[in-house]
Design a protein around this motif. Structure first.
Motif, short mmCIF file in Angstrom:
data_model
loop_
_atom_site.label_atom_id
_atom_site.label_comp_id
_atom_site.label_asym_id
_atom_site.label_seq_id
_atom_site.Cartn_x
_atom_site.Cartn_y
_atom_site.Cartn_z
N ALA A 101 11.71 4.31 14.57
CA ALA A 101 11.73 2.93 15.07
C ALA A 101 12.51 2.05 14.11
O ALA A 101 13.30 1.19 14.52
CB ALA A 101 10.30 2.41 15.25
N LEU A 102 12.32 2.28 12.82
CA LEU A 102 13.05 1.50 11.82
C LEU A 102 14.55 1.76 11.94
O LEU A 102 15.36 0.83 11.81
CB LEU A 102 12.54 1.88 10.42
N GLN A 103 14.92 3.00 12.23
CA GLN A 103 16.34 3.32 12.37
C GLN A 103 16.96 2.57 13.56
O GLN A 103 18.12 2.15 13.49
CB GLN A 103 16.56 4.83 12.55
N TYR A 104 16.18 2.41 14.64
CA TYR A 104 16.70 1.65 15.79
C TYR A 104 17.09 0.23 15.35
O TYR A 104 18.07 -0.32 15.81
CB TYR A 104 15.66 1.57 16.92
N MET A 160 5.84 -3.22 11.06
CA MET A 160 5.34 -2.08 10.28
C MET A 160 4.92 -2.58 8.91
O MET A 160 5.35 -3.65 8.47
CB MET A 160 6.45 -1.04 10.17
N GLY A 161 4.08 -1.80 8.25
CA GLY A 161 3.60 -2.18 6.94
C GLY A 161 4.71 -2.22 5.92
O GLY A 161 5.84 -1.80 6.19
N ASP A 162 4.40 -2.70 4.72
CA ASP A 162 5.50 -2.96 3.80
C ASP A 162 5.98 -1.72 3.05
O ASP A 162 6.81 -1.81 2.16
CB ASP A 162 5.17 -4.09 2.84
N TRP A 163 5.50 -0.52 3.45
CA TRP A 163 6.12 0.70 2.92
C TRP A 163 7.55 0.84 3.46
O TRP A 163 8.31 1.64 2.98
CB TRP A 163 5.28 1.94 3.23
N VAL A 164 7.87 0.00 4.48
CA VAL A 164 9.24 -0.04 4.97
C VAL A 164 10.20 -0.42 3.84
O VAL A 164 11.30 0.13 3.74
CB VAL A 164 9.36 -1.05 6.15
N LEU A 189 14.82 1.15 0.64
CA LEU A 189 15.36 1.37 -0.69
C LEU A 189 15.86 2.80 -0.83
O LEU A 189 16.97 3.05 -1.29
CB LEU A 189 14.26 1.09 -1.73
N SER A 190 15.03 3.75 -0.35
CA SER A 190 15.43 5.15 -0.53
C SER A 190 16.54 5.53 0.46
O SER A 190 17.30 6.45 0.20
CB SER A 190 14.23 6.07 -0.41
N ASP A 191 16.62 4.82 1.61
CA ASP A 191 17.72 5.07 2.55
C ASP A 191 18.98 4.30 2.16
O ASP A 191 19.98 4.34 2.89
CB ASP A 191 17.33 4.67 3.98
N LYS A 192 18.90 3.54 1.09
CA LYS A 192 20.03 2.75 0.58
C LYS A 192 20.53 1.74 1.62
O LYS A 192 21.74 1.53 1.79
CB LYS A 192 21.18 3.66 0.14
N VAL A 193 19.61 1.13 2.35
CA VAL A 193 19.98 0.05 3.26
C VAL A 193 20.02 -1.24 2.42
O VAL A 193 19.03 -1.58 1.77
CB VAL A 193 18.93 -0.11 4.38
N PRO A 194 21.16 -1.93 2.40
CA PRO A 194 21.25 -3.11 1.52
C PRO A 194 20.31 -4.24 1.97
O PRO A 194 20.01 -4.38 3.16
CB PRO A 194 22.71 -3.54 1.65
N ASP A 195 19.86 -5.04 1.01
CA ASP A 195 18.97 -6.18 1.26
C ASP A 195 19.47 -7.09 2.37
O ASP A 195 18.69 -7.67 3.12
CB ASP A 195 18.89 -7.04 -0.02
N THR A 196 20.80 -7.23 2.44
CA THR A 196 21.37 -8.19 3.38
C THR A 196 21.32 -7.70 4.82
O THR A 196 21.46 -8.48 5.75
CB THR A 196 22.85 -8.44 3.01
#
Lengths: 299, 426
Positions: free
Chosen positions: B268-271, B282-286, B291-298
């Motif tokens: 779902a997050l990937q969508y 979703m909870g904040d383990w997202v 971070l581990s998927d290297k998705v930038p903050d922006t």
């Protein structure tokens, strides 16, 4: 006296460990489970429990969730048995008619059986993705690419019980058809060639040959196939767990419900579900055992 | 000869019995009673890999320096959000072979263990370690059962967070930096997104993720006090206001992806990350996942679920002191390490959660966690049912079953009936 012990002694000695282990781990534990199912042990507290008779069973059969799981199980079993028998017989027939590279096809059809249910369940969980049209994934995507869009469907997430449970049965059919094929193929091969020749000499058509000569001889095999598939279907847990997760009302069957009940430490209820499941399996297996025993004693 | 036979029988019988007893004790993992073994502290968790394992390792290093007399023995069981581990633990407890300490969600989920007399009261340790001052009062209130506390939380997660893709929101001219003020405003935004061509504005997944959406809507519509009351019997689950909230939940669910029952929360997050959906709740383990998927903050933004600003819906992992566990002194030392400032820092900077202590230094943590820590101090704290803070395992099982049923038929009346039955204290 010495002589007699010499005849049955060694045999008994070899069987003894098996008898002891079976007695304890199978029959002893069945008795223990049944005993628990008659008590009010609904938690893990170390308190003494009371016998409540068949109250747990009465509660179960008055519960929507359990009745739903039983109905799901019924539909699953029918879809699974019918599907597997049809494909198994079809493949056996095709191989029996003779193809080049039969060994290769036999292996291909049999391979799925080598995969554990839990592993194939994970993969089928992806294949049975319900998205359709542009978002389609898994099998639906395949249909989309091949232009077979009318075949796309929501699989087990559809509201309908038949569609739902047939979708769950699909991976199981895929996995066991090869086994049933092997059973039937062995059956075909076991029929002496003279019978076919005799029938052909008598002028029987191919259809009549199968209908009146070959198929009747396969009925014991069909019966064992039915029993094997039936009791496998009743115990099916890993596949459902892997595809839909443990808490899925739509696909819940008694074995999954029992797992959920155990997780909440409701020992009495879980035992009652186990005994109901055992009874359902027994309904299927006992007539078969009786039949085989009678057959063997006749021989 | 006869003597020979009976001897053989005796030997075979003994071997058989040995085999039986050996099988019977096969789950006895290292519970020896000798003096050397009593220094072992077996710690039972379901943190077997990823950020969770890293967090546990961090905590172990603190334990190794603080409790030099004892030896850490890892007794982690991998798989499915602890569902396998809970089954194994239940067996061990049933067989009266508890580990030195085990992981459990803080709050109502502990209720089963308390009722079953499987965990000890650790209120005294709170005074001894100064935890009664270090944890916020609202957390202490949530942990207290009949005046006693039974576990030491090592972290806190927030459940009511919506993660959004600003680029997708821009398509429908929605300002991604601010949360919609209410569920109604959120629904209106999702209508706009749909009109702008986003087929499934809300990405969600099976089971507990849908349950979290339902909880967020209930929390927004009922407010924190009435929401907490749902789970302790002070609010009527059968009430008309609950019905109205569930109708809104139904509406929200119609904006979600068709394959919600077939995917897990990372999908779902990937969508959202890929721009197919605008939001996921979703909870904040997202944050740790991104971070581990290297998705930038922006590339993503986040805010409390619409209508729940000012409320921190929490869940916490905690450690217990099992009744009759081995090496209780060592276990107490573990609890001390788990509750200490160093222990919580070592654990949470790696697991991506925030410390339960309110005296933690924010600058030790990444950006999302800093914001969450500020909220943890300032906000009203309510428990989450989906993650064991408000419900027992049994209650949650019933609710998850009802969620699956609801997802196909969208029948509010049946759902509410099931919720009423599940909310009854058992």
């Amino acid at each position: 006296m010495h002589g007699r012990i010499r005849t049955w002694g060694p045999g008994a000695l070899v069987l003894l460990p098996t008898v002891l282990l079976l007695g304890y781990f199978v029959y002893g534990l069945i008795a223990w489970t049944f005993n628990t199912s008659l008590t009010d042990k609904h938690n893990a507290r170390p308190v003494p429990t009371d016998y409540v008779g068949f109250e747990n069973y009465a509660n179960l059969f008055g519960e929507d969730r359990f009745l739903n799981s039983l109905k799901n199980l019924g539909v699953l079993t029918v879809a699974f048995i019918v599907g597997t028998l049809i494909f198994g017989l079809l493949w056996a027939l095709l191989l029996e008619k003779g193809v080049t590279g039969e060994g290769l096809f036999r292996s291909i059809f049999l391979f799925p059986m080598a995969i554990s249910m839990i592993a194939s369940g994970v993969v089928w969980g992806w294949l049975l993705n319900p998205s359709q049209g542009d978002d389609a994934r898994g099998l639906n995507r395949l249909f989309d690419i091949m232009g077979l869009n009318f075949l796309e469907n929501p699989w087990w997430t559809a509201g309908n019980r038949w569609t739902t449970m047939a979708s769950i049965a699909l991976p199981a059919v895929w996995q066991l058809s090869g086994y049933i094929m092997a059973l039937f193929l062995a059956g075909f091969r076991g029929i002496p060639g003279e019978l076919r020749e005799a029938a052909r000499v008598d002028g029987a058509s191919e259809f009549k040959l199968y209908r009146y000569v070959l198929f009747p001889q396969l009925s014991p095999i069909a019966l064992s196939a039915l029993i094997i598939l039936g009791h496998m279907s009743l115990k099916l847990f890993d596949l459902i767990y892997a595809i839909t997760g443990p808490n899925q009302f739509r696909t819940e069957v008694p074995s999954v419900y029992m797992w959920n009940t155990l997780l909440r430490s409701d020992m009495a209820k879980a035992s009652a579900i186990a005994i109901v499941l055992l009874a359902v399996v027994a309904v299927l297996v006992i007539p078969y055992v009786a039949y085989t025993v009678r057959q063997e004693s006749e021989e | 000869m006869r003597g020979g036979w009976s001897k053989t029988f005796a030997v075979v019988g003994a071997v058989g019995l040995l085999a039986v007893s050996a099988c019977g004790n096969s789950d006895d993992s290292g519970g020896g009673g000798d003096a050397a073994a009593s220094k072992d502290v077996t710690v039972f968790t379901w943190w077997a890999d990823g950020g969770e394992k890293a967090g546990l390792d961090g905590l172990v290093s603190v334990f190794n320096t603080e409790c030099k007399d004892y030896k850490f023995v890892n007794s982690a069981v991998a798989g499915g959000a602890g569902s396998n581990a809970k089954q194994v633990l239940a067996n061990d407890l049933q067989a009266k072979k508890p580990p030195s300490t085990f992981q459990a969600h803080a709050g109502a989920e502990l209720g089963d263990y308390i009722k079953n007399a499987q965990v000890d009261d650790v209120s005294d340790l709170y005074k001894e370690f100064g935890l009664d001052k270090a944890f916020p009062q609202s957390l202490l209130d949530n942990l207290t059962v009949d005046g006693k506390i039974y576990s030491v939380p090592v972290n806190v997660h927030r459940a009511n967070v919506v993660w959004a893709n600003p680029a997708v929101l821009k398509k429908a001219n929605i300002d991604g930096t601010k949360a919609p003020a209410s569920v109604d405003a959120w629904i209106a935004d999702m209508e706009k997104l749909k009109a702008a061509g986003v087929k499934a504005p809300l990405a969600t997944s099976k089971g507990f993720a849908e349950e979290m959406v339902m909880e967020a809507v209930l929390l927004a519509e009922l407010g924190p006090d009435k929401f907490t009351g749902l789970w302790n019997g002070k609010t009527d689950m059968a009430g008309a206001d609950v019905t109205a909230a569930l109708e809104k939940f139904k509406k929200v669910l119609t904006f979600s992806n068709a394959d919600r029952e077939a995917v897990d929360w990372p999908d779902a997050l990937q969508y959202v990350n890929k721009g197919q959906s605008a939001y996921t709740l979703m909870g904040d383990w997202v944050a740790a996942q991104q971070l581990s998927d290297k998705v930038p903050d922006t590339a993503y933004t986040y805010w409390p679920a619409p209508g729940t600003a000012g409320t921190f819906q929490f869940l916490a992992d905690s450690f217990t002191l099992p009744t009759g566990g081995q090496s209780p002194e060592g276990a107490k030392c573990w609890l001390k390490a788990a509750g200490s400032a160093e222990g919580q820092k070592a654990f949470n900077t790696k697991k991506g959660s925030i410390p339960a202590r309110s005296d933690a230094v924010a600058t030790d943590y990444p950006k999302y966690q800093q914001a969450a820590m500020a909220d943890w101090k300032a906000n009203k704290i309510v428990p989450s049912c989906a993650h064991g803070a408000a419900c027992t395992l049994g209650q949650n099982d019933s609710i998850l079953s009802a969620m699956g049923q609801f997802s196909s038929g969208l029948d509010v009346a049946t759902l509410q009936k099931a919720l009423v039955a599940a909310a009854k204290p058992n």
